[in-house]
Design an enzyme around this catalytic site. Sequence first.
Site, PDB file in Angstrom:
ATOM      1  N   GLY A 155      -1.982  -7.385  -4.839  1.00 23.85           N
ATOM      2  CA  GLY A 155      -1.226  -6.707  -3.794  1.00 23.85           C
ATOM      3  C   GLY A 155      -1.255  -7.475  -2.487  1.00 23.85           C
ATOM      4  O   GLY A 155      -1.858  -8.545  -2.373  1.00 23.85           O
TER       5      GLY A 155
ATOM      6  N   ASN B 179      -3.427  -4.028 -12.267  1.00 26.52           N
ATOM      7  CA  ASN B 179      -2.576  -3.684 -13.417  1.00 26.52           C
ATOM      8  C   ASN B 179      -1.118  -4.065 -13.180  1.00 26.52           C
ATOM      9  O   ASN B 179      -0.268  -3.867 -14.048  1.00 26.52           O
ATOM     10  CB  ASN B 179      -2.685  -2.198 -13.768  1.00 26.52           C
ATOM     11  CG  ASN B 179      -2.189  -1.279 -12.664  1.00 26.52           C
ATOM     12  OD1 ASN B 179      -1.734  -1.735 -11.612  1.00 26.52           O
ATOM     13  ND2 ASN B 179      -2.264   0.026 -12.895  1.00 26.52           N
TER      14      ASN B 179
ATOM     15  N   THR C 148       2.242  -2.251  -8.866  1.00 27.80           N
ATOM     16  CA  THR C 148       2.877  -2.550  -7.580  1.00 27.80           C
ATOM     17  C   THR C 148       2.504  -3.938  -7.080  1.00 27.80           C
ATOM     18  O   THR C 148       3.140  -4.444  -6.157  1.00 27.80           O
ATOM     19  CB  THR C 148       2.488  -1.504  -6.513  1.00 27.80           C
ATOM     20  OG1 THR C 148       1.070  -1.521  -6.334  1.00 27.80           O
ATOM     21  CG2 THR C 148       2.930  -0.105  -6.932  1.00 27.80           C
TER      22      THR C 148
ATOM     23  N   SER D 100      -4.403   0.661  -5.272  1.00 25.82           N
ATOM     24  CA  SER D 100      -3.712   1.932  -5.035  1.00 25.82           C
ATOM     25  C   SER D 100      -2.291   1.655  -4.592  1.00 25.82           C
ATOM     26  O   SER D 100      -2.057   0.715  -3.824  1.00 25.82           O
ATOM     27  CB  SER D 100      -4.406   2.751  -3.935  1.00 25.82           C
ATOM     28  OG  SER D 100      -3.668   3.938  -3.652  1.00 25.82           O
TER      29      SER D 100
ATOM     30  N   ALA E 247     -11.151   1.026   0.164  1.00 22.55           N
ATOM     31  CA  ALA E 247     -10.071   0.945   1.143  1.00 22.55           C
ATOM     32  C   ALA E 247      -9.556   2.355   1.383  1.00 22.55           C
ATOM     33  O   ALA E 247      -8.719   2.855   0.645  1.00 22.55           O
ATOM     34  CB  ALA E 247      -8.951   0.050   0.632  1.00 22.55           C
TER      35      ALA E 247
ATOM     36  N   TYR F 256      -1.279  10.844  -2.000  1.00 20.54           N
ATOM     37  CA  TYR F 256      -1.936   9.655  -1.434  1.00 20.54           C
ATOM     38  C   TYR F 256      -3.077  10.061  -0.506  1.00 20.54           C
ATOM     39  O   TYR F 256      -4.198   9.559  -0.629  1.00 20.54           O
ATOM     40  CB  TYR F 256      -0.904   8.820  -0.677  1.00 20.54           C
ATOM     41  CG  TYR F 256      -1.442   7.538  -0.089  1.00 20.54           C
ATOM     42  CD1 TYR F 256      -1.860   6.497  -0.906  1.00 20.54           C
ATOM     43  CD2 TYR F 256      -1.516   7.358   1.292  1.00 20.54           C
ATOM     44  CE1 TYR F 256      -2.354   5.307  -0.369  1.00 20.54           C
ATOM     45  CE2 TYR F 256      -1.999   6.174   1.837  1.00 20.54           C
ATOM     46  CZ  TYR F 256      -2.408   5.150   0.996  1.00 20.54           C
ATOM     47  OH  TYR F 256      -2.896   3.980   1.533  1.00 20.54           O
TER      48      TYR F 256
END
Length: 329
Positions: free
Chosen positions: A12, A34, A37, A77, A116, A147
């Site tokens: 990310g 994974n 995103t 996330s 985080a 979230y």
Amino acid sequence: MKKTILITGAAGFLGSHLCDRFIKEGFKVLGMDNLITGDKKNIEHLFQLEDFEFYHHDVTKFVHVPGNVDYIMHFASPASPIDYLKIPIQTLKVGSLGTHNLLGLAKEKGARFMIASTSEIYGDPLVHPQKETYYGNVNTIGPRGVYDEAKRFQESITMAYHSFHGLDTRIARIFNTYGPRMRLNDGRVIPAFIGQALRGEDLTVFGDGMQTRSFCYVDDQVEGLYRLLMSDYTHPVNIGNPDEITILDFAQEIIKLTGTDQKIVFKELPKDDPLQREPDITLARELLGWEPKVSRAEGMKITYEYFKSLSKEELEKSEHKDFSKHIRS
């Protein structure tokens, strides 16, 4: 011997910059993602290095890595409304099951563990600027709830492992961060504004534009996170830039930066969109000797040049999706 760190969400935006930093610091880095995103292109420059390994794995499933692990940074996330509204269950699972799995791994390995967390745990704050002692004003069943509550649970279970198991833990409350490797189509205000400017579209401002945000350049953010991980402090610490600006003023800055002559158009403010966001970083200053160094003008220039370098295909791809009801800063 080299220390080993596991970084989840490694492909990310922020995770990839953390991988770079820890490689630079002489660590052996295990990156895990994974790729729901994340994007491998963010870390492909590391694949040739002996001290970097990549695990294509979903942390909501059992996590095992061989050998010694000294530090774990859990940064996996979805982080934009477009993502967590599209995959709300996965968002909740990575904050709950994923965090539980990684805490178990940290306990097994005797590793220091950092999560985080986010300024979103403050919700639409009634206290300004936001201090770590503020408990927040969050709508648990609103569109941001998946979230916000995933992150709040992360903090709770991390502190439980610290208190009950004696695990060495750190909690970083991350405020708005920007820079190269942000996704152009992730719906957050900086890539949204720059994408609109590059395509020659009007800039979309929600509400009256008087809501405020505080933007921290990624290099400053990574420095703060590094110092927090290496500190002895186990309670939450805000890591962000307190230089507050209204969204309307920021849109005008983008127009000036890009040299375009777009208009600013106004749309209805999304539900539960925070009206104020500014970190109180007194604790980070006193505890870590940290504060942001990169000005918004300097950081935005670098970020704009990055977005300009993207292919026409990537720019057009972001144009075909309607992000208007999801854009946030």
